[in-house]
Design an enzyme around this catalytic site. Structure first.
Site: not given
Ligand code: ADP
Length: 337
Positions: A25, A86, A117, A140, A142, A144, A186
């Site tokens: 995000g 993503r 995270d 982020t 959030d 969080d 969320r």
């Molecule tokens: P944020 O960083 O804002 O929490 P996301 O949860 O969408 O955003 O994670 C961003 C990207 O990080 C995902 O689209 C994916 O490419 C990578 N990612 C997240 N979790 C994993 C995982 N368990 N293994 C490998 N890549 C991951």
């Protein structure tokens, strides 16, 4: 170059070129972080490569060199010049293998990942699999992430919500209406909680609270009748009672005499020029990220605690959760008499 300038430069034998990525995000202040990382790296004689579109750009080798001038004029801009995405492919071993090969070909020795995270979970896995140094910057709205009191973008989003709701309050008061306002979050309610306090919401509903139902019912049954002619209910989008629309429909059915309206603030909360605080924090953390890489740190996130830079292992940042300060929630009862 003066003597004192010379002593500030750290050089690493192994580290020649770093990659920067914004992932997950987006959040205001990511550009300020990109600028700080780029300039701190160049100051320390490192080459910098911008990786476009998050991990997708790593899998697709979507790279571009970044000079000090390439990051001019972006400090005050919302969004991220590197774009974000993503990337499902990065969740697979094959995708990460492809990404690693691309980094090897481009001679990128280490990464700075700006994200949340989810992005740090991906970074932790990737760093372990291929033994590549990665330092994370929390970005982020959030706020969080465990181990840091502050994430880049939060202050801007908070102020955006406050400005928007102040405007809604004017019309709520003019018409004697109750507004149910949905704020992003969320899984985390900190943005809703603090914006609710700042705008004087009658009720704040967040996923972390165990008393939501009780607080809400008390307000609907008593609050509105306590000579208050209008009201604001702030709801985090992930609240367990449902989003603003569902909750407003239910409240309206049960209380046909009330004039209830809904406003979902949505993606405006992610945009806009970052506040001074976000710019300053992004600059401090960005510089600290490069210093950490030069000190051979690996798989850590740079955070702030008591306004001081801290290093938090990714393993902790992604596994643990920040708890909400219940005093902040309890203040509602006092302030909304
Ligand atoms: P944020 O960083 O804002 O929490 P996301 O949860 O969408 O955003 O994670 C961003 C990207 O990080 C995902 O689209 C994916 O490419 C990578 N990612 C997240 N979790 C994993 C995982 N368990 N293994 C490998 N890549 C991951």
């Amino acid at each position: 170059m003066t003597k004192s300038e010379k002593t500030n430069i750290r050089q690493s034998r192994e580290l020649k070129k770093i990659g920067i990525i914004t992932s997950g995000g987006d959040a205001p202040g990511m550009n300020a972080a990109i600028r700080a990382v780029t300039r701190a790296a160049i100051y320390n004689k490192l080459e910098v490569v911008g990786i476009n579109h998050g991990y997708k750009g790593m899998v697709d080798a979507d790279f571009r060199p970044l000079s000090s001038r390439d990051v001019s004029g972006i400090l005050q801009q919302g969004g991220t010049i590197l774009k974000t995405a993503r990337c499902a492919e990065f969740r697979t071993k094959e995708g990460r293998e492809k990404a690693y090969q691309n980094l090897q070909k481009a001679e990128i020795d280490a990464l700075v990942v700006i994200g949340g995270d989810g992005s740090f979970t991906g970074a932790l896995i990737f760093s372990k699999e291929f033994n590549i140094p990665i330092v994370g910057i929390p970005g982020t709205i959030d706020n969080d992430i465990y181990g840091t009191e502050y994430t880049i973008g939060y202050d801007t989003a908070l102020n955006t919500v406050v400005q928007a709701v102040d405007k809604i309050k004017d019309t709520a008061a003019s018409h004697g209406r109750i507004f149910f306002i949905e704020v992003m979050g969320r899984e985390a309610g900190l943005l809703a909680l603090n914006s609710g306090i700042a705008i004087g919401a009658e009720v704040i509903l967040i996923p972390e609270s165990t008393k939501d139902k009780e607080v809400f019912e008390r307000y609907i049954s008593k609050g509105y009748k306590r000579k208050k002619t209008s009201g604001i209910v702030v709801i985090a989008e992930g609240d367990k009672m449902g989003g603003a629309i569902k909750l407003a429909e239910k409240a309206q059915q049960e209380n046909p005499d009330l004039e209830i309206r809904v406003s979902i603030l949505g993606h405006m909360q992610r945009g806009g020029s970052p506040t001074a605080k976000d710019r300053i924090v992004a600059t401090r953390i960005g510089i600290a990220a490069i210093e950490a890489l030069l000190d051979d740190q690996q798989s850590i996130m740079i955070g702030l605690r008591n306004n001081r830079i801290t290093h938090v292992p990714f393993s902790k940042a992604v596994r643990l959760k920040n708890s909400i300060d219940t005093d902040l929630l309890n203040m509602q009862e006092i302030i909304n008499i």
